[in-house]
Structures are given as structure tokens and as C-alpha cells.
Scaffold this motif. Structure first.
Motif, PDB file in Angstrom:
ATOM      1  N   ILE A 167       0.838  -1.198   0.000  1.00 10.74           N
ATOM      2  CA  ILE A 167       0.000   0.000   0.000  1.00 10.74           C
ATOM      3  C   ILE A 167       0.875   1.250   0.000  1.00 10.74           C
ATOM      4  CG2 ILE A 167      -1.897   1.157   1.187  1.00 10.74           C
ATOM      5  CD1 ILE A 167      -2.202  -1.542   2.801  1.00 10.74           C
ATOM      6  N   ASP A 168       0.628   2.128  -0.960  1.00  8.58           N
ATOM      7  CA  ASP A 168       1.351   3.397  -1.009  1.00  8.58           C
ATOM      8  C   ASP A 168       0.988   4.213   0.227  1.00  8.58           C
ATOM      9  OD1 ASP A 168       1.832   6.302  -1.679  1.00  8.58           O
ATOM     10  OD2 ASP A 168       2.631   5.395  -3.507  1.00  8.58           O
ATOM     11  N   ALA A 169       2.002   4.631   0.986  1.00  5.32           N
ATOM     12  CA  ALA A 169       1.770   5.311   2.262  1.00  5.32           C
ATOM     13  C   ALA A 169       1.145   6.688   2.093  1.00  5.32           C
ATOM     14  CB  ALA A 169       3.084   5.442   3.033  1.00  5.32           C
ATOM     15  N   ASP A 170       1.226   7.264   0.895  1.00  6.96           N
ATOM     16  CA  ASP A 170       0.658   8.594   0.662  1.00  6.96           C
ATOM     17  C   ASP A 170      -0.711   8.536  -0.010  1.00  6.96           C
ATOM     18  OD1 ASP A 170       2.881   9.999   1.730  1.00  6.96           O
ATOM     19  OD2 ASP A 170       3.974   9.706  -0.151  1.00  6.96           O
ATOM     20  N   THR A 171      -0.855   7.682  -1.019  1.00  4.19           N
ATOM     21  CA  THR A 171      -2.077   7.680  -1.831  1.00  4.19           C
ATOM     22  C   THR A 171      -3.033   6.539  -1.513  1.00  4.19           C
ATOM     23  OG1 THR A 171      -1.132   6.325  -3.606  1.00  4.19           O
ATOM     24  CG2 THR A 171      -0.743   8.706  -3.707  1.00  4.19           C
ATOM     25  N   GLY A 172      -2.542   5.472  -0.876  1.00  7.76           N
ATOM     26  CA  GLY A 172      -3.372   4.303  -0.632  1.00  7.76           C
ATOM     27  C   GLY A 172      -3.443   3.358  -1.816  1.00  7.76           C
ATOM     28  N   ARG A 173      -2.788   3.690  -2.930  1.00  9.46           N
ATOM     29  CA  ARG A 173      -2.791   2.819  -4.128  1.00  9.46           C
ATOM     30  C   ARG A 173      -2.198   1.472  -3.748  1.00  9.46           C
ATOM     31  NH1 ARG A 173      -3.149   0.142  -8.440  1.00  9.46           N
ATOM     32  NH2 ARG A 173      -2.806   1.009 -10.528  1.00  9.46           N
ATOM     33  N   THR A 174      -2.959   0.393  -4.006  1.00  4.81           N
ATOM     34  CA  THR A 174      -2.613  -0.926  -3.483  1.00  4.81           C
ATOM     35  C   THR A 174      -2.315  -1.921  -4.593  1.00  4.81           C
ATOM     36  OG1 THR A 174      -4.022  -0.538  -1.553  1.00  4.81           O
ATOM     37  CG2 THR A 174      -3.434  -2.827  -2.026  1.00  4.81           C
ATOM     38  N   VAL A 175      -1.309  -2.734  -4.359  1.00  8.87           N
ATOM     39  CA  VAL A 175      -0.988  -3.867  -5.224  1.00  8.87           C
ATOM     40  C   VAL A 175      -1.106  -5.128  -4.379  1.00  8.87           C
ATOM     41  CG1 VAL A 175       0.746  -4.987  -6.684  1.00  8.87           C
ATOM     42  CG2 VAL A 175       0.596  -2.483  -6.627  1.00  8.87           C
ATOM     43  N   LEU A 176      -1.947  -6.072  -4.806  1.00  7.59           N
ATOM     44  CA  LEU A 176      -2.103  -7.349  -4.112  1.00  7.59           C
ATOM     45  C   LEU A 176      -1.217  -8.389  -4.781  1.00  7.59           C
ATOM     46  CD1 LEU A 176      -5.996  -7.498  -3.625  1.00  7.59           C
ATOM     47  CD2 LEU A 176      -4.264  -6.784  -1.966  1.00  7.59           C
ATOM     48  N   ILE A 177      -0.354  -9.007  -3.995  1.00  8.01           N
ATOM     49  CA  ILE A 177       0.583 -10.012  -4.510  1.00  8.01           C
ATOM     50  C   ILE A 177       0.160 -11.364  -3.963  1.00  8.01           C
ATOM     51  CG2 ILE A 177       3.003 -10.728  -4.601  1.00  8.01           C
ATOM     52  CD1 ILE A 177       3.477  -7.597  -3.813  1.00  8.01           C
ATOM     53  N   GLY A 178      -0.305 -12.240  -4.851  1.00  9.75           N
ATOM     54  CA  GLY A 178      -0.814 -13.539  -4.438  1.00  9.75           C
ATOM     55  C   GLY A 178       0.265 -14.611  -4.470  1.00  9.75           C
ATOM     56  N   LEU A 179       0.405 -15.323  -3.358  1.00 11.01           N
ATOM     57  CA  LEU A 179       1.386 -16.408  -3.269  1.00 11.01           C
ATOM     58  C   LEU A 179       0.644 -17.737  -3.137  1.00 11.01           C
ATOM     59  CD1 LEU A 179       2.607 -13.817  -1.371  1.00 11.01           C
ATOM     60  CD2 LEU A 179       4.599 -15.296  -1.548  1.00 11.01           C
ATOM     61  N   PRO A 180       0.875 -18.679  -4.042  1.00 12.13           N
ATOM     62  CA  PRO A 180       0.195 -19.976  -3.957  1.00 12.13           C
ATOM     63  C   PRO A 180       0.587 -20.728  -2.697  1.00 12.13           C
ATOM     64  CG  PRO A 180       1.265 -19.669  -6.103  1.00 12.13           C
ATOM     65  CD  PRO A 180       1.770 -18.595  -5.205  1.00 12.13           C
ATOM     66  N   LEU A 368      -9.683   4.393   3.378  1.00 14.44           N
ATOM     67  CA  LEU A 368     -10.589   5.300   2.674  1.00 14.44           C
ATOM     68  C   LEU A 368      -9.955   5.826   1.390  1.00 14.44           C
ATOM     69  CD1 LEU A 368     -12.182   7.329   5.616  1.00 14.44           C
ATOM     70  CD2 LEU A 368     -13.158   5.431   4.319  1.00 14.44           C
ATOM     71  N   LYS A 369      -8.644   6.058   1.419  1.00 10.95           N
ATOM     72  CA  LYS A 369      -7.955   6.479   0.195  1.00 10.95           C
ATOM     73  C   LYS A 369      -7.982   5.367  -0.850  1.00 10.95           C
ATOM     74  CE  LYS A 369      -4.672   9.760   2.286  1.00 10.95           C
ATOM     75  NZ  LYS A 369      -3.236  10.000   2.611  1.00 10.95           N
ATOM     76  N   ALA A 370      -7.795   4.125  -0.390  1.00  6.39           N
ATOM     77  CA  ALA A 370      -7.738   2.983  -1.319  1.00  6.39           C
ATOM     78  C   ALA A 370      -9.067   2.766  -2.028  1.00  6.39           C
ATOM     79  CB  ALA A 370      -7.333   1.721  -0.560  1.00  6.39           C
ATOM     80  N   LYS A 371     -10.182   3.158  -1.392  1.00 11.81           N
ATOM     81  CA  LYS A 371     -11.507   2.980  -1.997  1.00 11.81           C
ATOM     82  C   LYS A 371     -11.636   3.756  -3.306  1.00 11.81           C
ATOM     83  CE  LYS A 371     -15.170   3.206   0.691  1.00 11.81           C
ATOM     84  NZ  LYS A 371     -15.853   1.912   0.599  1.00 11.81           N
ATOM     85  N   SER A 372     -10.917   4.871  -3.416  1.00 10.34           N
ATOM     86  CA  SER A 372     -11.014   5.702  -4.618  1.00 10.34           C
ATOM     87  C   SER A 372      -9.905   5.411  -5.625  1.00 10.34           C
ATOM     88  CB  SER A 372     -10.970   7.187  -4.227  1.00 10.34           C
ATOM     89  OG  SER A 372      -9.740   7.497  -3.580  1.00 10.34           O
ATOM     90  N   GLN A 373      -9.085   4.401  -5.353  1.00 10.17           N
ATOM     91  CA  GLN A 373      -7.957   4.073  -6.222  1.00 10.17           C
ATOM     92  C   GLN A 373      -8.163   2.710  -6.889  1.00 10.17           C
ATOM     93  OE1 GLN A 373      -5.122   5.876  -6.735  1.00 10.17           O
ATOM     94  NE2 GLN A 373      -5.278   7.470  -5.168  1.00 10.17           N
ATOM     95  N   LYS A 374      -7.461   2.513  -7.983  1.00 12.53           N
ATOM     96  CA  LYS A 374      -7.429   1.188  -8.588  1.00 12.53           C
ATOM     97  C   LYS A 374      -6.629   0.240  -7.690  1.00 12.53           C
ATOM     98  CE  LYS A 374      -7.573   2.716 -13.430  1.00 12.53           C
ATOM     99  NZ  LYS A 374      -6.833   2.729 -14.715  1.00 12.53           N
TER     100      LYS A 374
END
Length: 445
Positions: A167-180, A368-374
Motif C-alpha cells: 500500500i502506497d503510504a501517501d495515496t493508498g494505491r494498493t498492489v495485491l501479490i498472491g502467493l500460492p 478510505l484512500k484505497a476505496k477511490s484508487q485502482k
């Protein structure tokens, strides 16, 4: 008037000292409310900090109780000052009825508010009991999300769902990294207990990524006595070594308590991309979730997230990400407010984390920031990554590329194209596996 300004009736017709004290307290409360409103308008993080401070919550609860009792006492005294015995019978009945309604309404609201504050304080103290605060790494919070699955037929608790939320500490932009869960040949940080036991990687029989937790807990004597949870520490080390990311925190969700959380927020609406079985994992299939947009109950959402009957683990991983995304966008502050007790009770049963209470304000703001981001996803699954013998250099390049793209940085420095990082597109647009590799999880799901 006692409802609008407590103490005004006493100031005019009754005990003026009591009236002055009550009005001053009331004006003080209005001033505090004004300050909180200014804080809310200027700094959402500071507002969340006030809302999660255990000392303020404890003090606020008792002030609400004292305020309720005092306000009711002032209303009753105002009724007495109205000389009800000198009124006509109908007038007296109406006056008494209105006053009783005001007493019950005022006390009810304030006692309920005190109860919610107590629930919130208990929830925070139980779940977010850690005191160790960790800052972002490279401007990002990397949180390991684990779905724990335990039962009488299983040896220990095995985290069958492992996802790193970067999670970007400023914008909340999130990348989910899936591990099998069945990722093999796992390595561990140099100098760690697990690296000493498995210098060539986690190469024992049945030693997959989800078995690291069980193995470490079964051999807890190898770890320092200061290690509170050897299994989680070993799993976090394995994930860090695999992804190249320094983890800030973890959150472990008990899969059997997950359904209670979904029910607590009134269900979750998901675009079911393939008919999914309910049951069938060590038991008969007892129903199906039909394809199409469906509002899932807790039990349905649990099975949609964990079923692998008639499909595979990669499909399941994609469905889990879609459920995460749906929860992120559909659980509003209003839903949380009106279901706070149910959410708190279910969360105590299902959530274990080392996120400290002092960092809750940060993560509430980020949510709340992440809700408005991809939300982007990258998963270490076939055909990109062969789980039986992973190319860990390629894994790290994939993750770096996904994070760089999410941050708007160049993913192709120097104009060099690495074909090995290209992700194959699936022909079937309704295939849940599409969610494993996506730049916009919302549109994919």
C-alpha cells in the motif's frame, strides 16, 4: 429548552447555581464538538487517532453515562418546575408524556453511544494489542494477509491463503501479490533459524509455503524464547525472501470466522464468474452459487473464496481477490457505524494481527484512500511461474514492475523489453483467474 440547552430551565425558574454549571458544561461540550469538527475537516488522520485512543474512549464512555444521568435529572427537575399539579388534567398528561419521551430518548441515545464506545475500546484492546510500531518501507506499507484454515483433520493451522497488500503510504494505491499455498523450494533470510535448518530451501516432503507455519510451531524449541509465534515469524521471513519486500505487519483471518464478518456488514455483492460449489472439500457438495451478480451471505462468500471443486487453486486465488476488492469498496463508514457491535464481535473471533492500536489511524485513512484508487494484482501462478520450481529472480522482477506501474514510474527503464515478464491473457473473460494479473481489479472482477 432543557433538551436544547440543559440548565436553562433552572437558570430561569429554579436553582440558578445548578443552571449555570449545566450551561457551562453544555457550552464546553459544544466547544469540544467544534474542535473535533475542525480536526475532522482539516486532518482525517488526527480524527481517527482521537477515535481509537483507548484513554479517550474510556473517559468518553464514563462522560456519556454521567451526561445521560445528569440530563435526565435536569429534564425531571424542569418538569417539576413546570408545576404539573396546577395544570389541567389533559395538559398535565401531555406534559408528562412529552417529558418522559424526552428522558427515554436522551438517556437511550447516550447510553447506547456509551455502549458503542465500550465495544470499540474492547475490540481495539483485544485485537490491536501489539505495541511495536513499524513505518513504511520505501514509501509503502507491506502487510501480509493470511487466511488460516484449521480443523480436526489437519495438523496445526495452515495459512492456505497468502497475499501481500503493498500500500502506497501517501495515496493508498494498493498492489495485491498472491502467493500460492503450494509454492515449493522456499528460501529464508540469511542467518534465520529456518535458513540454518534448510540451507538449500524448504525441501522436505510436503514442504510447501503453507506448511512453514506448522513446521516452525512444531519445532518452536529451535527459536529464541523471545519469539512469540515461531510459525508466523518463519512465514513472514519466507514471504520476504520470496517477494523481496520488507513486511511491515501481518493480519491472520480465521476462515471459519470470515463468514461472520460478511454477515455482520449485511453480505457482499460479487460478480460470480463461474458456478461455484458449496462444500465438496472433504464433504459432499451441498449447493451451488450460480454465475452472475449475486449478493452473498457469509457462508456463500466463504465458499466462493475457498472452493476448488471443479476448478483449481489459481481460480480460487482470483476469486479471493475479487471478494477482497468487493469488501474494500462496499463496506462504508455508515455500515460500520450501524453494525459496529456485530463487526467487533466477529472480528475478535477471526482476526489476529500485529498492527498496533497507535497505527490504526494511519490504516483507517489509507483504507478510505484505497476505496477511490485502482487495485492492481500480480500472482505467482502458472503459466507465468511454475510453483514446483519457481524462478525467484523473475518473481521479484514481476513484483517490482507491478509496483512501479502502480506508482506511475517507468516499468521499462532504458527501453529494454523483458519478454519473460509479459503476462498471458486468458481467452475467457469470465475466468476468475484473470483477477490474478490485473492493473484494475475492479474492472476485472
Amino acid at each position: 429548552m432543557t433538551l436544547v440547552m440543559p440548565g436553562s430551565a433552572q437558570l430561569v425558574m429554579g436553582h440558578r447555581t445548578i443552571g449555570r454549571i449545566a450551561i457551562r458544561i453544555w457550552l464546553g461540550c459544544l466547544a469540544v464538538g467544534g474542535v473535533v469538527l475542525v480536526v475532522a475537516m482539516t486532518s482525517r488522520t488526527h480524527l481517527f487517532s482521537l477515535m481509537t485512543n483507548s484513554t479517550l474512549l474510556g473517559l468518553g464512555r464514563w462522560l456519556l453515562i454521567a451526561g445521560a444521568v445528569s440530563w435526565v435529572a435536569l429534564l425531571l427537575d424542569a418538569w417539576r418546575l413546570g408545576r404539573p399539579l396546577q395544570l389541567s388534567r389533559n395538559h398535565r398528561l401531555w406534559m408528562t408524556g412529552v417529558n418522559a419521551a424526552l428522558c427515554f430518548a436522551t438517556a437511550g441515545v447516550m447510553f447506547f453511544a456509551a455502549h458503542l464506545v465500550a465495544v470499540q475500546n474492547s475490540f481495539i484492546g483485544t485485537v490491536f494489542a501489539s505495541s511495536t510500531v513499524k513505518g513504511p518501507e520505501g514509501g509503502r506499507y507491506n502487510v501480509l494477509l493470511l487466511g488460516g484454515d484449521s480443523g480436526p483433520d489437519r495438523s496445526g493451522l495452515r495459512p492456505d491463503s497468502l497475499t501481500v497488500a503493498s500500500i502506497d503510504a501517501d495515496t493508498g494505491r494498493t498492489v495485491l501479490i498472491g502467493l500460492p499455498r503450494n509454492l515449493q523450494d522456499i528460501h529464508f533470510p540469511k542467518g534465520s533459524v529456518m535458513a540454518k535448518q534448510f540451507p538449500r530451501g524448504f525441501d522436505c516432503e510436503g514442504c510447501y509455503l503453507n506448511a512453514v507455519n506448522t513446521w516452525a510451531n512444531d519445532h518452536a524449541s529451535l527459536f529464541p524464547k523471545t519469539t512469540k509465534d515461531p510459525g508466523l515469524e518463519a512465514t513472514m521471513g519466507a514471504v520476504e525472501e520470496t517477494t523481496g519486500l520488507k513486511l511491515s505487519y501481518y493480519a491472520m483471518v480465521n476462515m471459519h470466522g470470515f463468514s461472520k464478518l460478511i454477515d455482520a456488514v449485511g453480505g457482499v455483492t460479487v460478480n460470480v464468474q463461474e458456478r461455484t460449489a458449496i462444500g465438496g472439500i472433504g464433504s459432499p457438495i451441498r449447493g451451488w452459487i450460480p454465475a452472475g451478480e449475486q449478493k452473498l451471505t457469509g457462508d456463500q462468500a466463504l465458499w466462493y473464496s475457498r472452493s476448488r471443486v471443479q476448478n483449481d487453486d489459481w481460480s480460487r486465488m482470483g476469486r479471493q481477490k475479487c471478494v477482497m476488492n468487493a469488501m474494500l469498496h462496499q463496506v462504508s463508514p455508515k455500515k460500520v457505524l450501524f453494525n459496529v457491535e456485530k463487526i467487533a464481535d466477529s472480528s475478535k473471533a477471526l482476526l489476529t494481527t500485529n498492527i498496533p492500536a497507535s497505527d490504526l489511524d494511519v490504516f483507517m485513512d489509507l483504507a478510505l484512500k484505497a476505496k477511490s484508487q485502482k487495485v492492481s494484482t500480480v500472482s505467482l501462478v502458472p503459466p507465468v511461474i511454475y510453483t514446483g520450481s519457481p524462478d525467484f529472480d523473475k518473481v521479484r522482477r514481476m513484483i517490482d514492475k507491478a509496483i512501479a506501474k502502480a506508482e506511475g514510474r517507468s516499468t521499462n527503464p532504458g527501453g529494454i523489453i523483458d519478454a519473460r515478464l509479459s503476462l498471458p491473457k486468458l481467452d475467457d473473460t469470465a475466468d476468475p483467474r484473470q483477477a490474478n494479473q490485473s492493473d484494475d481489479l475492479d474492472s476485472t472482477c
